[in-house]
Design an enzyme around this catalytic site. Structure first.
Site, short mmCIF file in Angstrom:
data_model
loop_
_atom_site.label_atom_id
_atom_site.label_comp_id
_atom_site.label_asym_id
_atom_site.label_seq_id
_atom_site.Cartn_x
_atom_site.Cartn_y
_atom_site.Cartn_z
N ASP A 1 -17.06 6.67 12.09
CA ASP A 1 -15.61 6.79 12.54
C ASP A 1 -15.23 8.21 12.06
OD1 ASP A 1 -15.80 6.20 10.04
OD2 ASP A 1 -14.57 4.38 10.50
N CYS B 1 -9.42 6.18 2.11
CA CYS B 1 -10.09 4.88 1.78
C CYS B 1 -10.29 4.64 0.48
CB CYS B 1 -11.51 4.76 2.48
SG CYS B 1 -12.67 6.21 2.22
N CYS C 1 -19.21 7.63 3.16
CA CYS C 1 -18.25 7.10 2.18
C CYS C 1 -18.98 6.85 0.89
CB CYS C 1 -17.80 5.68 2.80
SG CYS C 1 -16.50 4.79 1.85
N ARG D 1 -18.86 9.50 9.05
CA ARG D 1 -17.90 9.34 7.90
C ARG D 1 -18.93 8.87 6.80
NH1 ARG D 1 -15.15 4.97 5.38
NH2 ARG D 1 -14.92 3.83 7.52
N HIS E 1 -22.41 4.49 2.06
CA HIS E 1 -22.49 3.98 3.23
C HIS E 1 -21.93 5.05 4.34
CE1 HIS E 1 -23.05 0.35 1.25
NE2 HIS E 1 -23.86 0.10 2.16
N HIS F 1 -28.51 4.90 -4.85
CA HIS F 1 -27.63 4.56 -3.92
C HIS F 1 -26.34 5.47 -3.97
CE1 HIS F 1 -24.96 2.03 -1.53
NE2 HIS F 1 -24.37 2.18 -2.52
#
Ligand SMILES: [Zn+2]
Length: 126
Positions: free
Chosen positions: A105, A61, A115, A113, A101, A98
């Site tokens: 999956d 990704c 990310c 996951r 997310h 932050h």
């Protein structure tokens, strides 16, 4: 508590946008999406240890992806309804920065996951 003004001085403008304003770096532009060296990823804002290279995997990704946090109390999860999506935001439990997310999956053994933005973390090899 570190104020937003103090964070602004401590972080680069790019880091501030991601860590304090919940921005997202562009895919495949970060420092770590393609880093698979052995080591530990810490919070770039406060230095708390967040992820181990042992749980990093290539999700394709363009962002660093992990299937597990380093400690169960390293991160916080918050429902995120921004941008017309229903996601779960991951933040540093220590400083509230932050990180990215989490999606359901990922690979075994957790199926999760994480990310994560490269700008939110700092890698230290061993
Ligand atoms: Zn932190």
């Amino acid at each position: 508590m570190t104020t937003e003004n103090e964070w602004r001085k401590k972080l680069t403008p790019e880091e501030f946008i991601v860590l304090r304003e919940k921005g997202t770096e562009r895919a495949f532009t970060g420092e770590y999406w393609n880093n698979f060296a052995t080591g530990v990823y810490s919070c770039r804002a406060c230095g708390a240890e967040l992820f181990s290279s042992q749980t990093k995997f290539d999700a394709g990704c363009g962002w660093p992806s992990f299937y597990e946090a380093m400690h169960s109390d390293a991160v916080n999860y918050t429902e995120d309804l921004a941008h017309g999506m229903h996601r779960t935001e991951v933040t540093c439990k220590n400083c509230g920065g932050h990180l990215g997310h989490i999606f359901p999956d990922g690979p075994e053994p957790t199926g999760q996951r994480f990310c994560i933005n490269s700008l939110s973390i700092k890698f230290k090899g061993v």
